[in-house]
Design an enzyme around this catalytic site. Structure first.
Site, PDB file in Angstrom:
ATOM      1  N   CYS A 104       6.609  47.382 -42.168  1.00  0.00           N
ATOM      2  CA  CYS A 104       7.279  46.871 -40.965  1.00  0.00           C
ATOM      3  C   CYS A 104       8.213  45.682 -41.246  1.00  0.00           C
ATOM      4  O   CYS A 104       9.284  45.885 -41.802  1.00  0.00           O
ATOM      5  CB  CYS A 104       6.237  46.550 -39.910  1.00  0.00           C
ATOM      6  SG  CYS A 104       6.934  46.473 -38.264  1.00  0.00           S
ATOM      7  N   ARG A 121      10.451  48.090 -27.193  1.00  0.00           N
ATOM      8  CA  ARG A 121       9.661  48.154 -28.428  1.00  0.00           C
ATOM      9  C   ARG A 121       9.156  49.570 -28.631  1.00  0.00           C
ATOM     10  O   ARG A 121       8.834  50.284 -27.681  1.00  0.00           O
ATOM     11  CB  ARG A 121       8.474  47.183 -28.367  1.00  0.00           C
ATOM     12  CG  ARG A 121       8.880  45.726 -28.392  1.00  0.00           C
ATOM     13  CD  ARG A 121       7.681  44.831 -28.649  1.00  0.00           C
ATOM     14  NE  ARG A 121       7.257  44.861 -30.043  1.00  0.00           N
ATOM     15  CZ  ARG A 121       7.901  44.230 -31.020  1.00  0.00           C
ATOM     16  NH1 ARG A 121       8.980  43.520 -30.765  1.00  0.00           N
ATOM     17  NH2 ARG A 121       7.452  44.291 -32.257  1.00  0.00           N
ATOM     18  N   HIS A 133       1.345  50.515 -39.507  1.00  0.00           N
ATOM     19  CA  HIS A 133       0.280  49.530 -39.705  1.00  0.00           C
ATOM     20  C   HIS A 133      -1.043  50.264 -39.547  1.00  0.00           C
ATOM     21  O   HIS A 133      -1.113  51.460 -39.470  1.00  0.00           O
ATOM     22  CB  HIS A 133       0.323  48.477 -38.592  1.00  0.00           C
ATOM     23  CG  HIS A 133       1.498  47.592 -38.621  1.00  0.00           C
ATOM     24  ND1 HIS A 133       1.562  46.481 -39.410  1.00  0.00           N
ATOM     25  CD2 HIS A 133       2.652  47.624 -37.914  1.00  0.00           C
ATOM     26  CE1 HIS A 133       2.708  45.859 -39.175  1.00  0.00           C
ATOM     27  NE2 HIS A 133       3.389  46.535 -38.286  1.00  0.00           N
TER      28      HIS A 133
HETATM   29  N1  GLN Z   1      10.626  42.211 -36.787  1.00  0.00           N
HETATM   30  C1  GLN Z   1       9.779  43.321 -36.581  1.00  0.00           C
HETATM   31  C2  GLN Z   1      10.131  44.081 -35.298  1.00  0.00           C
HETATM   32  O1  GLN Z   1      10.964  44.919 -35.356  1.00  0.00           O
HETATM   33  C3  GLN Z   1       8.381  42.942 -36.796  1.00  0.00           C
HETATM   34  C4  GLN Z   1       7.409  44.018 -36.488  1.00  0.00           C
HETATM   35  C5  GLN Z   1       6.191  44.097 -37.349  1.00  0.00           C
HETATM   36  O2  GLN Z   1       6.101  43.675 -38.538  1.00  0.00           O
HETATM   37  N2  GLN Z   1       5.187  44.673 -36.714  1.00  0.00           N
HETATM   38  O3  GLN Z   1       9.615  43.869 -34.223  1.00  0.00           O
END
Ligand code: GLN
Length: 238
Positions: free
Chosen positions: A93, A126, A189
């Site tokens: 991520c 998101r 994750h």
């Molecule tokens: N900067 C990242 C995002 O796109 C971080 C996300 C993550 O590591 N879960 O939100």
């Protein structure tokens, strides 16, 4: 035999139990009688990539990711050499995004390490939830959890997998993650490896071969519990 596992910046990049990936590397090596040596590297400490066989770069918030990137720029050259030489790197991520050229948010454009010719753009919606992939790295589906505002554009690089359920790199491309040499970048994750033992073994095998030659092999393990966890998420996501 011994493999050195570098855990980069656990103080900054540690979302959703990403450190479970380190424990998974450690256990699956130890079960085969291969010694895992964990090298924890905190932000600001020097890193000797010649002494590492596997490296984990976890996920972090935008702020932590920017800080981590600042520190990593001091060793940019050696990270690049490590990757080009076939060093195994798992980037999750925020760690995946910062390897690219830039991350553009609604506030600023943050320059990345530029070791991969990819970039990320933030959007207000998101991309969150369980995710399932089909990948050449694993006979079983790869399962995980994603939560990112960034959309990552990988150009002609190979993805880690095709999205069977969930969003992936952009929510539109049908691709998730990236595979370049022995670098795997992904939004998954959860942590990724305990539920996807085939991916863990793929990375371990690449690291063993790089260090001990092409014939280095991993004994199979009975992965009943791990497969059940994998199936549970794959079925739930349907
Ligand atoms: N900067 C990242 C995002 O796109 C971080 C996300 C993550 O590591 N879960 O939100």
């Amino acid at each position: 035999m011994e493999l050195a596992i570098g855990h980069l910046y656990p103080d900054l990049l540690n979302l959703y139990g990403d450190r479970g990936n380190i424990q998974c590397f450690q256990k699956r090596l130890a079960w085969r009688g291969i010694e895992p040596k964990i090298v924890t590297i905190h932000a600001g400490e020097g890193i000797d990539f010649h002494k590492l066989d596997l490296v984990l770069l976890g996920g972090g918030s935008d702020r932590e990711q920017e800080l981590a990137c600042k520190y990593l720029k001091q060793v940019r050259q050696s990270i690049q050499e490590y990757i080009e030489d076939g060093g195994v790197l798992l980037a999750i991520c925020g760690g995946y995004q910062l390897l690219g050229n830039y991350y553009k948010t609604n506030q600023a454009t943050i320059e990345g390490l530029g070791v991969l010719d990819i970039h990320t753009e933030w959007k207000p919606k998101r991309l969150t939830g369980d995710i399932v992939l089909r990948s050449r790295l694993s006979k079983n589906p790869i399962v995980g959890f994603e939560n990112h505002g960034g959309r990552t554009y990988i150009g002609d690089y190979a993805p880690l997998g095709k999205v069977a359920s969930g969003y992936g790199n952009t929510g539109k491309s049908g691709k998730e993650g990236i595979v370049y040499k022995n670098l795997v970048g992904t939004y998954l994750h959860g942590p990724l490896l305990p539920k996807n033992p085939e991916v863990c073994d793929y990375l371990l095998k690449q690291a063993l071969r790089r260090k001990y030659g092409k014939r280095a092999a991993l004994e199979p393990l009975s992965d009943g519990l791990e497969q059940r966890a994998n199936r549970y998420i794959a079925e739930r996501a349907r």
